[in-house]
Design a protein around this motif. Structure first.
Motif, PDB file in Angstrom:
ATOM      1  N   UNK A 144       0.777  -1.238   0.000  1.00 46.63           N
ATOM      2  CA  UNK A 144       0.000   0.000   0.000  1.00 46.63           C
ATOM      3  C   UNK A 144       0.802   1.279   0.000  1.00 46.63           C
ATOM      4  N   UNK A 145       0.437   2.188   0.911  1.00 48.68           N
ATOM      5  CA  UNK A 145       1.023   3.512   0.968  1.00 48.68           C
ATOM      6  C   UNK A 145       2.526   3.476   1.254  1.00 48.68           C
ATOM      7  N   UNK A 146       2.968   2.481   2.014  1.00 48.45           N
ATOM      8  CA  UNK A 146       4.402   2.349   2.300  1.00 48.45           C
ATOM      9  C   UNK A 146       5.188   2.193   0.989  1.00 48.45           C
ATOM     10  N   UNK A 147       4.663   1.395   0.069  1.00 50.44           N
ATOM     11  CA  UNK A 147       5.333   1.208  -1.220  1.00 50.44           C
ATOM     12  C   UNK A 147       5.250   2.477  -2.071  1.00 50.44           C
ATOM     13  N   UNK A 148       4.098   3.129  -2.073  1.00 51.68           N
ATOM     14  CA  UNK A 148       3.920   4.349  -2.855  1.00 51.68           C
ATOM     15  C   UNK A 148       4.914   5.423  -2.398  1.00 51.68           C
ATOM     16  N   UNK A 149       5.096   5.573  -1.101  1.00 52.26           N
ATOM     17  CA  UNK A 149       6.060   6.546  -0.574  1.00 52.26           C
ATOM     18  C   UNK A 149       7.488   6.159  -0.966  1.00 52.26           C
ATOM     19  N   UNK A 150       7.774   4.877  -0.929  1.00 48.62           N
ATOM     20  CA  UNK A 150       9.096   4.380  -1.330  1.00 48.62           C
ATOM     21  C   UNK A 150       9.380   4.734  -2.791  1.00 48.62           C
ATOM     22  N   UNK A 151       8.387   4.591  -3.671  1.00 46.80           N
ATOM     23  CA  UNK A 151       8.591   4.897  -5.096  1.00 46.80           C
ATOM     24  C   UNK A 151       8.846   6.386  -5.325  1.00 46.80           C
ATOM     25  N   UNK A 152       8.383   7.221  -4.419  1.00 46.45           N
ATOM     26  CA  UNK A 152       8.631   8.659  -4.544  1.00 46.45           C
ATOM     27  C   UNK A 152      10.078   9.005  -4.179  1.00 46.45           C
ATOM     28  N   UNK A 153      10.687   8.205  -3.319  1.00 46.60           N
ATOM     29  CA  UNK A 153      12.054   8.478  -2.848  1.00 46.60           C
ATOM     30  C   UNK A 153      13.130   7.784  -3.662  1.00 46.60           C
ATOM     31  N   UNK A 154      12.819   6.597  -4.207  1.00 45.77           N
ATOM     32  CA  UNK A 154      13.834   5.750  -4.830  1.00 45.77           C
ATOM     33  C   UNK A 154      13.428   5.423  -6.259  1.00 45.77           C
ATOM     34  N   UNK A 155      14.355   5.612  -7.198  1.00 47.81           N
ATOM     35  CA  UNK A 155      14.085   5.371  -8.616  1.00 47.81           C
ATOM     36  C   UNK A 155      13.997   3.873  -8.936  1.00 47.81           C
ATOM     37  N   UNK A 156      13.349   3.562 -10.027  1.00 49.14           N
ATOM     38  CA  UNK A 156      13.128   2.173 -10.431  1.00 49.14           C
ATOM     39  C   UNK A 156      14.442   1.435 -10.704  1.00 49.14           C
ATOM     40  N   UNK A 157      15.326   1.991 -11.526  1.00 46.04           N
ATOM     41  CA  UNK A 157      16.561   1.312 -11.892  1.00 46.04           C
ATOM     42  C   UNK A 157      17.819   2.108 -11.556  1.00 46.04           C
ATOM     43  N   UNK A 158      17.882   3.324 -12.037  1.00 46.43           N
ATOM     44  CA  UNK A 158      19.095   4.109 -11.875  1.00 46.43           C
ATOM     45  C   UNK A 158      19.019   4.926 -10.586  1.00 46.43           C
ATOM     46  N   UNK A 159      20.114   4.952  -9.836  1.00 45.94           N
ATOM     47  CA  UNK A 159      20.077   5.650  -8.544  1.00 45.94           C
ATOM     48  C   UNK A 159      20.031   7.175  -8.655  1.00 45.94           C
ATOM     49  N   UNK A 160      20.094   7.718  -9.861  1.00 49.31           N
ATOM     50  CA  UNK A 160      20.081   9.170 -10.013  1.00 49.31           C
ATOM     51  C   UNK A 160      19.015   9.583 -11.001  1.00 49.31           C
TER      52      UNK A 160
END
Length: 160
Positions: A144-160
Motif C-alpha cells: 500500500x502507501x508504504x510502497x507508494x512513498x518508497x517509489x517517490x524516494x527511490x528510482x526504479x533502476x538508476x540511482x540518479x
C-alpha cells in the motif's frame, strides 16, 4: 526450501548463463581471441560489479525480506518477500538485482560489440520493464502507501 532453490537455479540459468549465451550466439559466435584487452577488462569489471550487486540484493532479500527474487509475471516461482525492503541495495534503486544483471549484460555487450547482441540486450530490457511494472502492481497491493512513498524516494533502476 525446495522452492527457494528452484528460484536461485532459474535465476542462474536464465540471467547469468542463458541471456549472455544468446547474446553470444546472436553476435555470430565470435572467437574469444577477437575480444580486445580493453573489452576483456571492461567485461570483467562490469561482471564483478553487476553480479556483486545482484548477489548483495539476493542475500538482503533473503535475510531482510524473507523471500526469494524469482517472481515471473505475477506467478510466484519461489516464496515472495514478507516485508518491503527499502534499505541496503534497495535504498539505491528499487530493482538493484536487475540493475546488477543489466550491468553484467552490458559488459557482455561491450565484449561482443555486435548488433545481434545489442538487439537481445534491448529486448531483455523491454521484457524486464514489463515484468517490473507487473511486480510494482503487486507490491502496491501488498504494501500500500508504504510502497507508494518508497517509489517517490527511490528510482526504479538508476540511482540518479
Amino acid at each position: 526450501m525446495f522452492r527457494d532453490i528452484i528460484g536461485y537455479v532459474l535465476g542462474l540459468v536464465i540471467f547469468i548463463i542463458g541471456i549472455p549465451f544468446v547474446m553470444y550466439l546472436a553476435s555470430g559466435s565470435p572467437s574469444l581471441a577477437q575480444i580486445t584487452l580493453i573489452q576483456w577488462i571492461l567485461l570483467i569489471l562490469l561482471t564483478i560489479f553487476g553480479i556483486g550487486l545482484s548477489i548483495w540484493s539476493i542475500v538482503y532479500m533473503k535475510n531482510v525480506g524473507k523471500g526469494n527474487p524469482f517472481d515471473a509475471f505475477n506467478h510466484e516461482v519461489a516464496p515472495r518477500t514478507s516485508s518491503l525492503m527499502t534499505n541496503g541495495p534497495y535504498g539505491i534503486c528499487r530493482n538493484p538485482m536487475l540493475l546488477g544483471v543489466f550491468i553484467y549484460h552490458f559488459g557482455v555487450l561491450i565484449a561482443l560489440l555486435s548488433l545481434g547482441a545489442a538487439i537481445i540486450f534491448i529486448i531483455e530490457i523491454l521484457i524486464m520493464n514489463v515484468q517490473v511494472k507487473k511486480e510494482e502492481q503487486r507490491l502496491r497491493n501488498d504494501f500500500g502507501n508504504e510502497y507508494i512513498e518508497y517509489t517517490k524516494r527511490v528510482k526504479r533502476f538508476l540511482p540518479f
